[in-house]
Design a protein around this motif. Structure first.
Motif, PDB file in Angstrom:
ATOM      1  N   THR A 129       0.852  -1.184   0.000  1.00 29.46           N
ATOM      2  CA  THR A 129       0.000   0.000   0.000  1.00 29.46           C
ATOM      3  C   THR A 129       0.890   1.237   0.000  1.00 29.46           C
ATOM      4  OG1 THR A 129      -0.135  -0.019   2.399  1.00 29.46           O
ATOM      5  CG2 THR A 129      -1.910  -1.132   1.206  1.00 29.46           C
ATOM      6  N   THR A 140      -2.218   1.402  -4.523  1.00 28.66           N
ATOM      7  CA  THR A 140      -1.395   0.202  -4.381  1.00 28.66           C
ATOM      8  C   THR A 140      -0.126   0.381  -5.206  1.00 28.66           C
ATOM      9  OG1 THR A 140      -3.348  -1.169  -4.069  1.00 28.66           O
ATOM     10  CG2 THR A 140      -1.316  -2.298  -4.704  1.00 28.66           C
ATOM     11  N   GLN A 163      -4.664   3.192  -8.887  1.00 25.10           N
ATOM     12  CA  GLN A 163      -5.901   3.439  -8.165  1.00 25.10           C
ATOM     13  C   GLN A 163      -7.044   3.413  -9.170  1.00 25.10           C
ATOM     14  OE1 GLN A 163      -6.519   8.201  -8.046  1.00 25.10           O
ATOM     15  NE2 GLN A 163      -6.006   7.270  -6.158  1.00 25.10           N
TER      16      GLN A 163
END
Length: 190
Positions: A129, A140, A163
């Motif tokens: 993350t 991510t 994203q």
């Protein structure tokens, strides 16, 4: 009104602030050990967008995504992109299967984030993350190794943050365009 020297000093300060405003995503913590295979699933519906975060490899790689088993468009070169540059990899629906890949030197040789799809059977990607910064939003972080057999296994040859952002509904676009038309028609009174 500011003098040319004051404007130059402000511009230099803004440049320094912008350079310090991003924090590169973490480097793979244990070089030499492939990360566990990661299966990605779209958590929402919208545009799948990648933000370039860096490279340390000698080969030129382009990034792509396999959505529900179909390879899509490629872009975001690891040698021609700047930190924070973005590329839309496609449109996804919540629950879609996502596998990322790099295309090596335009040769058609690809390494996927799913090792079962790689000709050498090696894991060429890792993920974590990322909290975001001034140029790259939270998402991510995925980093790739671009050599057959895993190369030096440092996973720094091409990295990005992905994203999924909402795609505006047609009604939202219509409302936006109508508002712009109203504003364009208004003329200032003298």
């Amino acid at each position: 009104m500011k003098s040319p020297a004051q404007r130059l000093a402000l511009a230099a300060a803004a440049l320094l602030f912008s350079l310090a405003a991003h924090a590169d995503p973490e480097v793979y913590p244990t070089p030499g050990t492939p990360a566990p295979a990661t299966s990605f699933v779209a958590a929402a519906s919208g545009q799948l967008k990648a933000f370039y975060t860096g490279q340390a490899g000698g080969l030129t790689n382009l990034l792509g995504a396999r959505i529900n088993g179909v390879d899509g468009a490629i872009g975001l070169s690891n040698h021609g992109s700047a930190y924070g540059d973005s590329f839309v990899l496609g449109t996804v629906a919540a629950g879609d299967s996502l596998v990322f890949f790099i295309d090596i030197d335009g040769s058609g040789v690809r390494f996927y984030s799913d090792p079962a799809l790689n000709s050498d059977g090696v894991n060429h990607a890792w993920a974590s993350t990322y909290a975001g910064d001034a140029l790259v939003p939270a998402g991510t972080h995925v980093a790739f190794e671009d050599l057959e057999g895993g190369g030096d296994l440092n996973y720094r040859d091409h990295s990005f943050v992905f994203q999924i952002s909402a795609v505006p509904e047609p009604a939202s676009w219509a409302l936006l365009l109508a508002g712009a038309a109203v504003l364009a028609r208004r003329r200032p009174r003298r």
